[in-house]
Design an enzyme around this catalytic site. Structure first.
Site, PDB file in Angstrom:
ATOM      1  N   THR A  66       0.844  -1.179   0.000  1.00  0.00           N
ATOM      2  CA  THR A  66       0.000   0.000   0.000  1.00  0.00           C
ATOM      3  C   THR A  66       0.885   1.236   0.000  1.00  0.00           C
ATOM      4  O   THR A  66       2.097   1.140  -0.198  1.00  0.00           O
ATOM      5  CB  THR A  66      -0.993  -0.056   1.199  1.00  0.00           C
ATOM      6  OG1 THR A  66      -1.890   1.037   1.089  1.00  0.00           O
ATOM      7  CG2 THR A  66      -0.285   0.000   2.546  1.00  0.00           C
ATOM      8  N   LYS A  70       3.254   1.477  -4.070  1.00  0.00           N
ATOM      9  CA  LYS A  70       2.585   0.773  -5.170  1.00  0.00           C
ATOM     10  C   LYS A  70       3.279   0.921  -6.521  1.00  0.00           C
ATOM     11  O   LYS A  70       3.158   0.054  -7.375  1.00  0.00           O
ATOM     12  CB  LYS A  70       1.131   1.248  -5.271  1.00  0.00           C
ATOM     13  CG  LYS A  70       0.269   0.734  -4.135  1.00  0.00           C
ATOM     14  CD  LYS A  70      -1.158   1.177  -4.280  1.00  0.00           C
ATOM     15  CE  LYS A  70      -2.013   0.561  -3.199  1.00  0.00           C
ATOM     16  NZ  LYS A  70      -3.409   0.981  -3.262  1.00  0.00           N
TER      17      LYS A  70
HETATM   18  N1  LIG Z   1     -10.328   1.580   0.469  1.00  0.00           N
HETATM   19  C1  LIG Z   1      -9.402   0.877  -0.139  1.00  0.00           C
HETATM   20  O1  LIG Z   1      -9.543  -0.317  -0.398  1.00  0.00           O
HETATM   21  C2  LIG Z   1      -8.153   1.571  -0.597  1.00  0.00           C
HETATM   22  C3  LIG Z   1      -7.367   1.013  -1.624  1.00  0.00           C
HETATM   23  C4  LIG Z   1      -6.256   1.719  -2.056  1.00  0.00           C
HETATM   24  C5  LIG Z   1      -5.895   2.917  -1.450  1.00  0.00           C
HETATM   25  N2  LIG Z   1      -6.647   3.419  -0.432  1.00  0.00           N
HETATM   26  C6  LIG Z   1      -6.308   4.698   0.199  1.00  0.00           C
HETATM   27  O2  LIG Z   1      -6.200   5.680  -0.828  1.00  0.00           O
HETATM   28  C7  LIG Z   1      -5.249   6.673  -0.438  1.00  0.00           C
HETATM   29  C8  LIG Z   1      -4.209   6.863  -1.548  1.00  0.00           C
HETATM   30  O3  LIG Z   1      -3.436   5.682  -1.662  1.00  0.00           O
HETATM   31  P1  LIG Z   1      -2.272   5.543  -2.768  1.00  0.00           P
HETATM   32  O4  LIG Z   1      -1.724   4.194  -2.620  1.00  0.00           O
HETATM   33  O5  LIG Z   1      -2.728   6.015  -4.095  1.00  0.00           O
HETATM   34  O6  LIG Z   1      -1.209   6.611  -2.210  1.00  0.00           O
HETATM   35  P2  LIG Z   1      -0.012   7.340  -3.010  1.00  0.00           P
HETATM   36  O7  LIG Z   1       0.443   6.507  -4.140  1.00  0.00           O
HETATM   37  O8  LIG Z   1       0.970   7.753  -1.976  1.00  0.00           O
HETATM   38  O9  LIG Z   1      -0.727   8.650  -3.623  1.00  0.00           O
HETATM   39  C9  LIG Z   1      -1.252   9.635  -2.784  1.00  0.00           C
HETATM   40  C10 LIG Z   1      -1.852  10.743  -3.633  1.00  0.00           C
HETATM   41  O10 LIG Z   1      -2.432  11.694  -2.745  1.00  0.00           O
HETATM   42  C11 LIG Z   1      -1.883  12.978  -2.983  1.00  0.00           C
HETATM   43  N3  LIG Z   1      -1.754  13.667  -1.700  1.00  0.00           N
HETATM   44  C12 LIG Z   1      -1.069  13.244  -0.623  1.00  0.00           C
HETATM   45  N4  LIG Z   1      -1.182  14.136   0.376  1.00  0.00           N
HETATM   46  C13 LIG Z   1      -1.948  15.150  -0.092  1.00  0.00           C
HETATM   47  C14 LIG Z   1      -2.413  16.367   0.463  1.00  0.00           C
HETATM   48  N5  LIG Z   1      -2.096  16.743   1.706  1.00  0.00           N
HETATM   49  N6  LIG Z   1      -3.194  17.177  -0.302  1.00  0.00           N
HETATM   50  C15 LIG Z   1      -3.505  16.811  -1.575  1.00  0.00           C
HETATM   51  N7  LIG Z   1      -3.073  15.681  -2.165  1.00  0.00           N
HETATM   52  C16 LIG Z   1      -2.308  14.850  -1.424  1.00  0.00           C
HETATM   53  C17 LIG Z   1      -0.545  12.746  -3.636  1.00  0.00           C
HETATM   54  O11 LIG Z   1      -0.229  13.895  -4.409  1.00  0.00           O
HETATM   55  P3  LIG Z   1       1.263  14.152  -5.004  1.00  0.00           P
HETATM   56  O12 LIG Z   1       1.299  13.392  -6.291  1.00  0.00           O
HETATM   57  O13 LIG Z   1       1.326  15.604  -5.150  1.00  0.00           O
HETATM   58  O14 LIG Z   1       2.233  13.614  -3.974  1.00  0.00           O
HETATM   59  C18 LIG Z   1      -0.840  11.507  -4.489  1.00  0.00           C
HETATM   60  O15 LIG Z   1      -1.427  11.858  -5.716  1.00  0.00           O
HETATM   61  C19 LIG Z   1      -4.644   6.182   0.891  1.00  0.00           C
HETATM   62  O16 LIG Z   1      -5.306   6.806   1.959  1.00  0.00           O
HETATM   63  C20 LIG Z   1      -4.938   4.690   0.871  1.00  0.00           C
HETATM   64  O17 LIG Z   1      -5.005   4.119   2.157  1.00  0.00           O
HETATM   65  C21 LIG Z   1      -7.766   2.761   0.005  1.00  0.00           C
END
Ligand SMILES: NC(=O)c1ccc[n+]([C@@H]2O[C@H](COP(=O)([O-])OP(=O)(O)OC[C@H]3O[C@@H](n4cnc5c(N)ncnc54)[C@H](OP(=O)(O)O)[C@@H]3O)[C@@H](O)[C@H]2O)c1
Length: 279
Positions: A66, A70
């Site tokens: 996660t 990823k």
């Molecule tokens: N419910 C589920 O089954 C499920 C499945 C997958 C993921 N999720 C959740 O989805 C979220 C994202 O996961 P991910 O794996 O995609 O994470 P990731 O690859 O780290 O991507 C995070 C994204 O959020 C943006 N971001 C981070 N902090 C921010 C802020 N303060 N303001 C605005 N944008 C911000 C980042 O922007 P930048 O590109 O500018 O850094 C990036 O685009 C997490 O909370 C994860 O737990 C849930």
């Protein structure tokens, strides 16, 4: 009971302490008398390579990754499943005779969750906030179904890359996440997917957008579930991230065990643990 020959599955991420995946998997392993266990490990970006090598050395029988791994895990794997290469992010790794193989179950897990609320993601107007691993999987999946997608991300270049790489027939635009870019598209959006770790209510307030503007959106789908969902006044309601969590976990189960997942049991295990249903 964990024994000498128990097969181990794991989750690598940071943070992971809030993860409900161990609850889902360990409950069904016990209920189905499967000699398997699932552990979450806090793994920082600079330790991911060591953690993947540890999974190989110790013979983990498949693991999840996660945030924030990823995308970066891809170069540490031996192969990607068909279709995963184009997505560019992996959340499930299988141990096979041909080495570690990466899959992504987030897109299909999200679509199954949406359908369970009666939302059919085809020919819809969808705004995706974020361009990280989860956003990549969802955008590629929606694009296949001819949706009209707008990606808004804090880092513009990542939104551009994601838009440029999507291959489906759906139209894709992108922009930098900000007050004007988000507020201007709320009035004609069927689904707002928030794939950032910040809940929509907080994000909207940080951007100084009046929360009442969200009522023009049919559905809001926050993916983060580390805190209790903060309601927003979407016209038809909010899709629970827990519905996606169970669906993507069921797909991981099928990849690892090569058999149909006990979806109802997985879902009820989580409902029982939380003490209430989220729907
Ligand atoms: N419910 C589920 O089954 C499920 C499945 C997958 C993921 N999720 C959740 O989805 C979220 C994202 O996961 P991910 O794996 O995609 O994470 P990731 O690859 O780290 O991507 C995070 C994204 O959020 C943006 N971001 C981070 N902090 C921010 C802020 N303060 N303001 C605005 N944008 C911000 C980042 O922007 P930048 O590109 O500018 O850094 C990036 O685009 C997490 O909370 C994860 O737990 C849930």
């Amino acid at each position: 009971m964990i024994k000498g020959d128990t097969r181990v599955h794991s989750l690598y991420g940071s943070p992971v302490a809030h993860s409900l995946s161990p609850v889902i998997f360990n409950t069904i392993f016990e209920k189905l008398s499967l000699n398997r266990a699932y552990m979450a490990f806090e793994v920082s970006k600079d330790k991911l390579k060591n953690a993947v090598e540890a999974a190989r050395t110790l013979g983990f029988d498949g693991f999840n990754v996660t945030m924030p791994h990823k995308t970066s895990i891809i170069e540490m794997l031996d192969r990607l499943n068909d279709g995963t290469e184009i997505i560019g992010s992996v959340n499930t790794v299988a141990r096979t005779k041909r080495g570690l193989v990466g899959y992504n179950t987030d897109g299909e897990g999200a679509v199954r969750a949406l359908r369970s609320y009666g939302f059919e993601p085809s020919n819809k107007r969808i705004v995706v906030l974020g361009a990280g691993g989860a956003a990549q999987a969802l955008v590629h999946r929606f694009s296949r179904d001819n949706d009209e997608i707008k990606i808004l991300n804090r880092t513009l270049g990542k939104a551009r890359n994601l838009a440029d790489n999507a291959t489906g027939p759906g139209g894709i635009s992108y922009g930098k996440l900000g007050k004007n870019s988000l507020e201007s598209c709320l009035h004609d959006t069927d689904l707002l997917v928030n794939a950032t770790p910040i809940q929509t209510s907080t994000l909207v307030s940080q951007l100084k957008i009046p929360i009442r503007r969200v009522k023009d959106v049919d559905w809001v789908f926050d993916l983060a579930y580390d805190k209790p969902a903060e309601p927003v006044p979407a016209r038809l309601g909010m899709i629970s991230p827990l519905e996606m969590l169970v669906n993507q976990a069921a797909l991981s189960y099928e990849i690892w065990l090569n058999k149909t997942a006990p979806f109802a049991l997985m879902r009820s295990s989580l409902v029982d643990y939380l003490g209430e249903d989220w729907k």
